[in-house]
Design a protein around this motif. Sequence first.
Motif, PDB file in Angstrom:
ATOM      1  N   ASN A 163       0.793  -1.232   0.000  1.00  0.00           N
ATOM      2  CA  ASN A 163       0.000   0.000   0.000  1.00  0.00           C
ATOM      3  C   ASN A 163       0.825   1.283   0.000  1.00  0.00           C
ATOM      4  N   GLN A 164       2.123   1.155  -0.180  1.00  0.00           N
ATOM      5  CA  GLN A 164       2.941   2.376  -0.235  1.00  0.00           C
ATOM      6  C   GLN A 164       3.325   2.655  -1.702  1.00  0.00           C
ATOM      7  N   TYR A 165       4.033   3.761  -1.885  1.00  0.00           N
ATOM      8  CA  TYR A 165       4.382   4.165  -3.256  1.00  0.00           C
ATOM      9  C   TYR A 165       4.976   3.012  -4.055  1.00  0.00           C
ATOM     10  N   ALA A 166       4.518   2.904  -5.292  1.00  0.00           N
ATOM     11  CA  ALA A 166       5.165   1.984  -6.245  1.00  0.00           C
ATOM     12  C   ALA A 166       6.425   2.681  -6.759  1.00  0.00           C
ATOM     13  N   PRO A 167       7.328   1.935  -7.381  1.00  0.00           N
ATOM     14  CA  PRO A 167       8.448   2.604  -8.045  1.00  0.00           C
ATOM     15  C   PRO A 167       7.901   3.616  -9.067  1.00  0.00           C
ATOM     16  N   MET A 168       8.641   4.684  -9.283  1.00  0.00           N
ATOM     17  CA  MET A 168       8.170   5.765 -10.153  1.00  0.00           C
ATOM     18  C   MET A 168       7.733   5.243 -11.533  1.00  0.00           C
ATOM     19  N   GLN A 169       8.486   4.330 -12.096  1.00  0.00           N
ATOM     20  CA  GLN A 169       8.191   3.840 -13.455  1.00  0.00           C
ATOM     21  C   GLN A 169       7.153   2.721 -13.468  1.00  0.00           C
ATOM     22  N   GLY A 170       6.742   2.257 -12.278  1.00  0.00           N
ATOM     23  CA  GLY A 170       5.753   1.184 -12.182  1.00  0.00           C
ATOM     24  C   GLY A 170       6.365  -0.064 -11.567  1.00  0.00           C
ATOM     25  N   VAL A 171       5.485  -0.956 -11.100  1.00  0.00           N
ATOM     26  CA  VAL A 171       5.917  -2.207 -10.468  1.00  0.00           C
ATOM     27  C   VAL A 171       6.635  -3.079 -11.505  1.00  0.00           C
ATOM     28  N   LEU A 172       7.820  -3.553 -11.165  1.00  0.00           N
ATOM     29  CA  LEU A 172       8.640  -4.281 -12.148  1.00  0.00           C
ATOM     30  C   LEU A 172       7.909  -5.508 -12.695  1.00  0.00           C
ATOM     31  N   GLU A 173       7.217  -6.245 -11.809  1.00  0.00           N
ATOM     32  CA  GLU A 173       6.537  -7.459 -12.257  1.00  0.00           C
ATOM     33  C   GLU A 173       5.507  -7.145 -13.354  1.00  0.00           C
ATOM     34  N   LEU A 174       4.827  -6.029 -13.204  1.00  0.00           N
ATOM     35  CA  LEU A 174       3.835  -5.648 -14.217  1.00  0.00           C
ATOM     36  C   LEU A 174       4.542  -5.259 -15.520  1.00  0.00           C
ATOM     37  N   ARG A 175       5.635  -4.524 -15.418  1.00  0.00           N
ATOM     38  CA  ARG A 175       6.375  -4.141 -16.632  1.00  0.00           C
ATOM     39  C   ARG A 175       6.922  -5.381 -17.336  1.00  0.00           C
ATOM     40  N   ARG A 176       7.314  -6.388 -16.558  1.00  0.00           N
ATOM     41  CA  ARG A 176       7.799  -7.643 -17.168  1.00  0.00           C
ATOM     42  C   ARG A 176       6.689  -8.348 -17.937  1.00  0.00           C
ATOM     43  N   GLN A 177       5.507  -8.379 -17.316  1.00  0.00           N
ATOM     44  CA  GLN A 177       4.378  -9.045 -17.973  1.00  0.00           C
ATOM     45  C   GLN A 177       3.985  -8.313 -19.264  1.00  0.00           C
ATOM     46  N   ILE A 178       4.039  -6.985 -19.216  1.00  0.00           N
ATOM     47  CA  ILE A 178       3.699  -6.200 -20.410  1.00  0.00           C
ATOM     48  C   ILE A 178       4.720  -6.472 -21.515  1.00  0.00           C
ATOM     49  N   SER A 179       5.981  -6.540 -21.122  1.00  0.00           N
ATOM     50  CA  SER A 179       7.038  -6.798 -22.099  1.00  0.00           C
ATOM     51  C   SER A 179       6.807  -8.151 -22.788  1.00  0.00           C
ATOM     52  N   LYS A 180       6.475  -9.169 -21.973  1.00  0.00           N
ATOM     53  CA  LYS A 180       6.199 -10.510 -22.514  1.00  0.00           C
ATOM     54  C   LYS A 180       5.018 -10.475 -23.486  1.00  0.00           C
ATOM     55  N   LYS A 181       3.997  -9.728 -23.078  1.00  0.00           N
ATOM     56  CA  LYS A 181       2.778  -9.648 -23.886  1.00  0.00           C
ATOM     57  C   LYS A 181       3.045  -8.948 -25.224  1.00  0.00           C
ATOM     58  N   LYS A 182       3.810  -7.858 -25.180  1.00  0.00           N
ATOM     59  CA  LYS A 182       4.117  -7.122 -26.417  1.00  0.00           C
ATOM     60  C   LYS A 182       4.915  -8.011 -27.375  1.00  0.00           C
ATOM     61  N   LEU A 183       5.854  -8.777 -26.800  1.00  0.00           N
ATOM     62  CA  LEU A 183       6.674  -9.660 -27.634  1.00  0.00           C
ATOM     63  C   LEU A 183       5.779 -10.705 -28.304  1.00  0.00           C
ATOM     64  N   LYS A 184       4.878 -11.274 -27.530  1.00  0.00           N
ATOM     65  CA  LYS A 184       3.975 -12.311 -28.058  1.00  0.00           C
ATOM     66  C   LYS A 184       3.038 -11.714 -29.122  1.00  0.00           C
ATOM     67  N   ASP A 185       2.504 -10.551 -28.855  1.00  0.00           N
ATOM     68  CA  ASP A 185       1.501  -9.982 -29.770  1.00  0.00           C
ATOM     69  C   ASP A 185       2.111  -9.352 -31.017  1.00  0.00           C
ATOM     70  N   TYR A 186       3.274  -8.707 -30.856  1.00  0.00           N
ATOM     71  CA  TYR A 186       3.779  -7.883 -31.966  1.00  0.00           C
ATOM     72  C   TYR A 186       5.227  -8.186 -32.369  1.00  0.00           C
ATOM     73  N   GLY A 187       5.864  -9.118 -31.655  1.00  0.00           N
ATOM     74  CA  GLY A 187       7.209  -9.527 -32.051  1.00  0.00           C
ATOM     75  C   GLY A 187       8.294  -8.520 -31.706  1.00  0.00           C
ATOM     76  N   HIS A 188       7.955  -7.523 -30.910  1.00  0.00           N
ATOM     77  CA  HIS A 188       8.997  -6.565 -30.497  1.00  0.00           C
ATOM     78  C   HIS A 188       9.163  -6.622 -28.988  1.00  0.00           C
ATOM     79  N   GLU A 189      10.416  -6.728 -28.548  1.00  0.00           N
ATOM     80  CA  GLU A 189      10.669  -6.846 -27.114  1.00  0.00           C
ATOM     81  C   GLU A 189      11.039  -5.488 -26.517  1.00  0.00           C
ATOM     82  N   TYR A 190      10.159  -4.960 -25.680  1.00  0.00           N
ATOM     83  CA  TYR A 190      10.474  -3.733 -24.941  1.00  0.00           C
ATOM     84  C   TYR A 190      11.147  -4.153 -23.643  1.00  0.00           C
ATOM     85  N   ASP A 191      12.244  -3.474 -23.302  1.00  0.00           N
ATOM     86  CA  ASP A 191      12.962  -3.778 -22.064  1.00  0.00           C
ATOM     87  C   ASP A 191      12.128  -3.273 -20.878  1.00  0.00           C
ATOM     88  N   PRO A 192      11.732  -4.185 -19.960  1.00  0.00           N
ATOM     89  CA  PRO A 192      10.889  -3.736 -18.836  1.00  0.00           C
ATOM     90  C   PRO A 192      11.579  -2.687 -17.975  1.00  0.00           C
TER      91      PRO A 192
END
Length: 385
Positions: free
Chosen positions: A55-84
């Motif tokens: 319940n306290q502040y998340a990291p400024m750029q967002g929770v790492l686990e969520l950024r990792r999941q988004i990166s995985k999803k983008k790679l699967k959907d569009y073939g481009h890997e964004y660095d989390p």
Amino acid sequence: MIRSKIPNIGVSIFAEMSELSAQHGAINLSQGFPDFGIPQDLIAASHKFMSEGFNQYAPMQGVLELRRQISKKKLKDYGHEYDPNDEITITAGGTQALFTVIATTVHEGDQVIIFEPAYDSYGPVVKLFGGNPVYVELKAPDYAVDWTEVKKLLSSQTRLIILNTPHNPTGSTLKDADMQALSRLVLGTKIMILSDEVYEHIHFGDAPHESVSKYPHLVDRSFVVNSFGKMYNATGWKMGYCSAPAKLMKEFRKIHQFVVYAVNTPNQYAMAEMLNDENFLPNLSGFFKEKRNFFLKLINEIGLKPLPTDGTYFQLVDFSEVTTLKNMDLAKKLLIDFGVAAIPVSAFTHNTPKSGVLRFCFSKNEDTLIAAAERIAKFYNSIKV
Ligand code: PMP
Ligand code: GLN
């Protein structure tokens, strides 16, 4: 006295119509939001992380686990890997991501290509940062982009091109040929792209969603905006994200940290848990295609003219053959006298040209759509000459 930084801009059409709808007890098909629930598992996950003390502040750029999941999803959907680590940032909805991208890229006097009709925030925010919108009209009925016209409008001042696919409010989508044409136009220029893809999972045609992330000449110069409001129907959670190459994201984060710093912590963990489980990835296109077809059937039965749509949860309906009422007058008559709120398409243009076209949101239960259609039929019969 205060001097307005965006004179001539009033209250957002979504606020205006939803408020008017509530005042008149109307069925609200104006602002785009579902009238059904969000996944119970998402609610349970949110409770769990709150109870467990996230319940306290998340990291400024967002929770790492969520950024990792988004990166995985983008790679699967569009073939481009964004660095989390340095290419994805979690935002307070798509709206904040759009604002921050424009704040990051647009300098005084820069020109920004905006396709109209356009989502309401693009033009005003460009102006707020001293930019000059250069409007390109998308023409009914298919609202496709004329790239030859765009080419003529590009200049050494062009800083940014704003794309939105699938497109709100028209439901049109960009195709592979559009992306190829755009790639050729920007090659060798310093033009950046803001690609608003919040409806990436709501498209009805056979062709897949065309993300700029799939195109090597585009991805390197693009900020992509997505929204969890659309993915899990949770518009009220105001969670989204922005993806861009590290050199662009670095500048984005410099501004993001002073706009919001970080967004809701437990819900970021909850979203990460949902994305990590394949079972929780919704088939939104199938779900909304059924709703779209259901609404289309109701509209056709009335005798009204729906325009072709390929994505989003909005349907345009053309009333211009049966009434001379324009824009807001048409929407207000339908709302106040017949009890259905819709958005006039003219609200998505800077110079409100002629229009008898209303946008209806069909992201609703069938009962809501049936009740609305009965009222729209009465309205139609009253205006038909
Ligand atoms: N872009 C478009 C085209 C939208 O329709 C919306 C609104 N749903 C947004 C951005 C903003 O998304 P959010 O609700 O996540 O702020
Ligand atoms: N995106 C939604 C729409 O187009 C609403 C966004 C908002 O309320 N600002 O209706």
